[in-house]
Scaffold this motif. Structure first.
Motif, PDB file in Angstrom:
ATOM      1  N   VAL A 175      -2.915  86.409  51.720  1.00  0.00           N
ATOM      2  CA  VAL A 175      -1.788  85.906  51.135  1.00  0.00           C
ATOM      3  C   VAL A 175      -2.007  84.878  49.869  1.00  0.00           C
ATOM      4  CG1 VAL A 175       0.008  83.943  51.439  1.00  0.00           C
ATOM      5  CG2 VAL A 175      -0.532  85.734  53.403  1.00  0.00           C
ATOM      6  N   LYS A 176      -1.333  85.319  48.774  1.00  0.00           N
ATOM      7  CA  LYS A 176      -1.835  84.552  47.588  1.00  0.00           C
ATOM      8  C   LYS A 176      -0.662  83.729  47.064  1.00  0.00           C
ATOM      9  CE  LYS A 176      -5.399  86.866  47.217  1.00  0.00           C
ATOM     10  NZ  LYS A 176      -6.616  86.495  48.070  1.00  0.00           N
ATOM     11  N   ASP A 177       0.461  83.985  47.371  1.00  0.00           N
ATOM     12  CA  ASP A 177       1.613  82.986  46.978  1.00  0.00           C
ATOM     13  C   ASP A 177       1.621  81.716  47.389  1.00  0.00           C
ATOM     14  OD1 ASP A 177       4.278  82.919  48.820  1.00  0.00           O
ATOM     15  OD2 ASP A 177       3.170  84.323  49.171  1.00  0.00           O
ATOM     16  N   ASP A 178       1.687  80.492  46.604  1.00  0.00           N
ATOM     17  CA  ASP A 178       1.501  79.345  47.087  1.00  0.00           C
ATOM     18  C   ASP A 178       2.505  78.721  48.206  1.00  0.00           C
ATOM     19  OD1 ASP A 178      -0.256  78.876  45.154  1.00  0.00           O
ATOM     20  OD2 ASP A 178       0.663  78.028  43.846  1.00  0.00           O
ATOM     21  N   ALA A 179       3.881  79.063  48.390  1.00  0.00           N
ATOM     22  CA  ALA A 179       4.721  78.864  49.147  1.00  0.00           C
ATOM     23  C   ALA A 179       4.162  79.321  50.728  1.00  0.00           C
ATOM     24  CB  ALA A 179       5.935  79.333  49.042  1.00  0.00           C
ATOM     25  N   THR A 180       3.740  80.550  50.770  1.00  0.00           N
ATOM     26  CA  THR A 180       3.049  81.101  52.041  1.00  0.00           C
ATOM     27  C   THR A 180       1.719  80.435  52.377  1.00  0.00           C
ATOM     28  OG1 THR A 180       4.326  83.173  51.524  1.00  0.00           O
ATOM     29  CG2 THR A 180       3.069  83.333  53.478  1.00  0.00           C
ATOM     30  N   ARG A 181       0.917  80.142  51.442  1.00  0.00           N
ATOM     31  CA  ARG A 181      -0.083  79.643  51.749  1.00  0.00           C
ATOM     32  C   ARG A 181       0.051  78.202  52.452  1.00  0.00           C
ATOM     33  NH1 ARG A 181      -4.843  82.005  50.013  1.00  0.00           N
ATOM     34  NH2 ARG A 181      -5.987  80.279  50.224  1.00  0.00           N
ATOM     35  N   LEU A 182       1.071  77.632  51.924  1.00  0.00           N
ATOM     36  CA  LEU A 182       1.071  76.155  52.422  1.00  0.00           C
ATOM     37  C   LEU A 182       1.812  76.176  53.503  1.00  0.00           C
ATOM     38  CD1 LEU A 182       3.084  74.017  49.469  1.00  0.00           C
ATOM     39  CD2 LEU A 182       1.027  73.452  50.223  1.00  0.00           C
ATOM     40  N   ALA A 183       2.637  77.096  53.862  1.00  0.00           N
ATOM     41  CA  ALA A 183       3.184  77.145  55.158  1.00  0.00           C
ATOM     42  C   ALA A 183       2.101  77.627  56.435  1.00  0.00           C
ATOM     43  CB  ALA A 183       4.281  78.358  55.337  1.00  0.00           C
ATOM     44  N   LEU A 184       1.172  78.341  55.952  1.00  0.00           N
ATOM     45  CA  LEU A 184       0.141  78.661  56.736  1.00  0.00           C
ATOM     46  C   LEU A 184      -0.900  77.415  57.174  1.00  0.00           C
ATOM     47  CD1 LEU A 184      -1.112  82.248  55.829  1.00  0.00           C
ATOM     48  CD2 LEU A 184       0.148  81.771  57.964  1.00  0.00           C
ATOM     49  N   LEU A 185      -1.288  76.785  55.683  1.00  0.00           N
ATOM     50  CA  LEU A 185      -2.085  75.571  55.860  1.00  0.00           C
ATOM     51  C   LEU A 185      -1.434  74.251  56.614  1.00  0.00           C
ATOM     52  CD1 LEU A 185      -3.470  75.928  52.258  1.00  0.00           C
ATOM     53  CD2 LEU A 185      -4.761  76.360  54.430  1.00  0.00           C
ATOM     54  N   GLY A 186       0.065  74.313  56.493  1.00  0.00           N
ATOM     55  CA  GLY A 186       0.450  73.386  57.327  1.00  0.00           C
ATOM     56  C   GLY A 186       0.545  73.609  58.707  1.00  0.00           C
ATOM     57  N   ASN A 187       0.839  74.843  59.217  1.00  0.00           N
ATOM     58  CA  ASN A 187       1.076  75.371  60.455  1.00  0.00           C
ATOM     59  C   ASN A 187      -0.448  74.734  61.221  1.00  0.00           C
ATOM     60  OD1 ASN A 187       0.467  77.354  62.798  1.00  0.00           O
ATOM     61  ND2 ASN A 187       2.528  77.597  62.037  1.00  0.00           N
ATOM     62  N   TYR A 188      -1.636  75.161  60.583  1.00  0.00           N
ATOM     63  CA  TYR A 188      -2.995  74.578  60.842  1.00  0.00           C
ATOM     64  C   TYR A 188      -2.955  73.224  61.097  1.00  0.00           C
ATOM     65  CZ  TYR A 188      -7.663  73.872  61.106  1.00  0.00           C
ATOM     66  OH  TYR A 188      -9.136  73.331  61.352  1.00  0.00           O
ATOM     67  N   LEU A 189      -2.369  72.248  60.165  1.00  0.00           N
ATOM     68  CA  LEU A 189      -2.291  70.952  60.342  1.00  0.00           C
ATOM     69  C   LEU A 189      -1.608  70.322  61.513  1.00  0.00           C
ATOM     70  CD1 LEU A 189      -2.361  69.349  56.834  1.00  0.00           C
ATOM     71  CD2 LEU A 189      -4.254  69.784  58.096  1.00  0.00           C
ATOM     72  N   GLU A 190      -0.680  71.097  61.675  1.00  0.00           N
ATOM     73  CA  GLU A 190       0.532  70.508  62.908  1.00  0.00           C
ATOM     74  C   GLU A 190      -0.530  70.856  64.128  1.00  0.00           C
ATOM     75  OE1 GLU A 190       4.119  69.838  62.210  1.00  0.00           O
ATOM     76  OE2 GLU A 190       2.594  69.289  60.562  1.00  0.00           O
ATOM     77  N   GLY A 191      -1.221  72.026  64.187  1.00  0.00           N
ATOM     78  CA  GLY A 191      -1.848  72.284  65.290  1.00  0.00           C
ATOM     79  C   GLY A 191      -3.247  71.206  65.529  1.00  0.00           C
ATOM     80  N   ILE A 192      -3.569  70.638  64.737  1.00  0.00           N
ATOM     81  CA  ILE A 192      -4.611  69.817  64.762  1.00  0.00           C
ATOM     82  C   ILE A 192      -4.215  68.329  65.104  1.00  0.00           C
ATOM     83  CG2 ILE A 192      -6.279  68.170  63.570  1.00  0.00           C
ATOM     84  CD1 ILE A 192      -7.445  70.255  62.138  1.00  0.00           C
ATOM     85  N   LYS A 193      -2.958  68.003  64.621  1.00  0.00           N
ATOM     86  CA  LYS A 193      -2.297  66.928  64.717  1.00  0.00           C
ATOM     87  C   LYS A 193      -1.958  66.892  66.547  1.00  0.00           C
ATOM     88  CE  LYS A 193       2.175  64.759  65.018  1.00  0.00           C
ATOM     89  NZ  LYS A 193       3.480  65.200  65.735  1.00  0.00           N
ATOM     90  N   ALA A 194      -0.971  67.778  66.967  1.00  0.00           N
ATOM     91  CA  ALA A 194      -0.700  68.127  68.067  1.00  0.00           C
ATOM     92  C   ALA A 194      -1.867  68.221  69.242  1.00  0.00           C
ATOM     93  CB  ALA A 194       0.202  69.460  68.379  1.00  0.00           C
ATOM     94  N   THR A 195      -2.848  68.750  68.865  1.00  0.00           N
ATOM     95  CA  THR A 195      -3.934  69.118  70.102  1.00  0.00           C
ATOM     96  C   THR A 195      -4.793  68.080  69.712  1.00  0.00           C
ATOM     97  OG1 THR A 195      -3.513  71.436  69.483  1.00  0.00           O
ATOM     98  CG2 THR A 195      -5.373  70.896  70.792  1.00  0.00           C
TER      99      THR A 195
END
Ligand SMILES: [Zn+2]
Length: 625
Positions: A457-477
């Motif tokens: 994924v190269k576009d910024d919006a999708t990258r932000l969504a994926l990276l944000g998803n990863y951070l949510e996982g760390i926060k919750a877990t």
């Protein structure tokens, strides 16, 4: 030896992999290739019934070994082989009944089959209950002689020595009988809590900003706190916790009863603390637990960095509040994946694990190991079930094509591959992997998937969504579950010291701790006073010292995935060996040989470092926008 491995509970508490029942369709109209094929377990319900009748007749035969385990190595080997074979067959019968029931929960016949199996399992447990106390009476010296005398006992050596290890905490027959008789009482705190929280509690109804009334029960709360409109999530959270607070005395009493139960058993069994008693079962050092808490507290500055990033991304100009923490981090990026695209991405993402791993994944996709789509009456959520030892693992999904669904697919395939390798490598007696490592293979696959997706994924919006998803996982877990683990530890310490465990005391403890974790005093997140009652809605506090394993599984998986994706061939081999090892060793040893030492800070440190790299990239993207 539980027939269904405890993987579903994890999805439920972390709240990431749970899919809801949307777009339910008629099961009969779903193409076969998207449904699982249970016929490999039994060709028909009639065949299941015939086998159940056979096994039910054999269950009581285990009693013929009672009082004879010390006779000879041969007798002991025959007894253990008989027990293991019956357990394996019962598991296969159970798996078929439960998965048939999950396909359509409205059907009464499979529900009945499941209940029959619960009863048969209970009978087997009762009939076989003489084995462990009797092995203890035979004694270590005789057991070691038996092990040397009959090679058939080799696969039971770990089990036999583990019984001996716990000898100091096993009591006389009469005392053990009293403890066993007290078991039905021991569930009272949890049962009363469950009935109150799930059935009887008067959950409030509030009006949303558009005037529409909505009930804030547990499911309603979980949905409402994610609302994009701030006013709605604020109202919902405040109403929910205020309502719980009105029953603070009752919840405090059930929590106190639960702690007193744990204290009773730990004292009876001569342990120094309830934590020590719980962790002694899987032989996990107490320091693994306390080190996690210390490490996460040391890492709170990284957590606060995430919270500040969240505030910036949400565009909150005044203070960020606790009720803002579940709102979407980025406006949703609408990515959709067909099952075929999802399979392609998962296969590409798992490539670092080598051709054999990939060929098993292709079998899972091609040979109907998965039940993909939601349908009317089908059980919600997702799981992998490796209980049909001689067949192959099965997976239930409720796939709807979002990125989280692809991630859930990768997650459940992680469990499936762990079961597949363990079941095909280990004898049945050693195949079942321990709870402490159960979420490692699944989380590992999620990490590999996100790494791969970021290369695509190269576009910024999708990258932000994926990276944000990863951070949510760390926060919750990692952060949230460790905070729960610390709260639980302090509550049990209060019990040990004889301090009163009341609703008021628990609310104060929880509020102070939450303010510290979320940086309330530095105004990172404002933790409003009604958050004090959040503890009372977490059912896991009635399962002693369970939740910390979500955090340790996550950090172990991160550490192992980092080593494998850095291209270390030895690391990959060690990981595959771990997947094949089942429950043949203690969990800490399994992970150590896989390449991660849970008695050190390394796994958490690697996770926090990766978290900071992710935040570096997100901040770089944001400053470009
Ligand atoms: Zn899982």
């Amino acid at each position: 030896m539980s027939p269904v491995r405890p993987v579903l509970a994890v999805a439920a508490v972390i709240g990431m992999s749970v899919l809801t029942m949307g777009q339910a369709r008629d099961r009969a109209k779903i193409e076969d290739q998207y449904t699982w094929s249970l016929a490999e377990i039994y060709p028909s319900v009639e065949a299941w019934r015939a086998q159940k009748t056979t096994i039910a007749a054999e269950v009581p035969t285990i009693r013929r070994f009672a009082g004879r385990l010390g006779d000879s190595a041969q007798t002991l080997a025959e007894a253990l082989e008989t027990g293991s074979r019956l357990d394996k067959e019962l598991s296969r019968l159970y798996v078929y009944a439960s998965m048939l029931a999950d396909q359509d929960t409205r059907q009464s016949e499979p529900q009945g089959m499941q209940q029959e199996m619960q009863q048969l399992y209970a009978e087997f447990s009762a009939q076989a209950s003489f084995i462990e106390p009797e092995i203890l009476r035979v004694g270590s010296a005789a057991i070691e002689q038996f092990l040397a005398a009959d090679p058939r006992l080799g696969i039971y050596a770990f089990y036999l020595r583990d019984i001996a290890r716990r000898a100091a905490h096993t009591l006389s027959d009469a005392e053990e009988k009293i403890l066993a008789d007290a078991q039905p009482l021991a569930g009272s705190a949890s049962n009363i809590y469950g009935i109150l929280a799930n059935a009887d509690f008067p959950y409030p109804t509030i009006a949303l900003s558009d005037g529409r009334p909505v009930k804030v029960d547990q499911a309603g709360y979980a949905e409402l706190r994610t609302r994009p409109k701030r006013e709605d999530r604020q109202r919902a959270m405040s109403a929910f916790f205020t309502a719980l607070g009105a029953f603070s005395r009752t919840f405090g009493t059930t929590m106190n009863s639960s702690v007193q139960r744990a204290l009773f058993y730990s004292k009876s069994r001569k342990y120094g603390s309830t934590l020590e008693a719980t962790l002694d079962g899987p032989n996990i050092p107490v320091s693994v637990y306390t080190r996690l808490i210390d490490g996460v507290n040391r890492s709170l500055p990284s957590f606060h960095r995430y919270l500040r990033l969240r505030k910036r991304m949400m565009g909150v100009t005044d203070d960020l509040h606790y009720y803002d923490l579940y709102a979407p981090l980025v406006a949703s990026v609408d990515l959709q994946y067909t099952p075929e695209e999802a399979q392609r991405h998962v296969l590409a993402a798992m490539a670092p694990l080598g051709p054999d791993y990939l060929s098993v994944l292709r079998r899972a996709f091609g040979e109907r190991w998965l039940d993909w789509f939601p349908s009317e009456g089908k059980r919600s959520g997702a799981y992998s079930n490796g209980g049909a030892y001689d067949v192959h693992p099965y997976m239930l999904l409720n796939y709807q094509g979002q990125y989280t669904d692809v991630s859930t697919l990768a997650h459940e395939l992680g469990h499936t591959m762990h079961s597949h390798y363990s079941n095909t490598t280990q004898p049945y007696a050693l195949a079942n992997y321990p709870t402490f490592v159960a979420e490692v293979a699944s989380t590992f696959n999620e990490a590999l998937l996100i790494d791969y997706m970021l290369t695509q994924v190269k576009d910024d919006a999708t990258r932000l969504a994926l990276l944000g998803n990863y951070l949510e996982g760390i926060k919750a877990t990692v952060f949230r579950q460790t905070q729960f683990a610390e709260f639980e530890l302090r509550v049990h310490e209060m019990g040990l010291k004889g301090e009163p465990i009341t609703g008021d005391a628990l609310a104060k403890l929880y509020l102070d701790m939450t303010k510290r974790y979320y940086g309330h005093d530095q105004r990172v997140v404002i933790v409003d006073d009604d958050i004090a009652h959040e503890w009372s809605y977490i059912p896991h506090f009635y399962r002693d010292f369970y939740v910390f394993q979500y955090a340790t599984s996550f950090t172990a998986a991160e550490a192992l995935a980092t080593k494998v994706t850095e291209g270390d061939a030895a690391a990959k081999q060690r990981y595959l060996t771990f997947l094949s090892a089942g429950g043949s060793k203690y969990p800490i040893d399994l992970l150590k040989e896989a390449g991660v030492d849970m008695t050190t800070d390394e796994p958490l440190d690697l996770t926090i470092r990766k978290m900071n790299r992710v935040m570096d990239e997100m901040e770089a993207i944001l400053s470009r926008q």
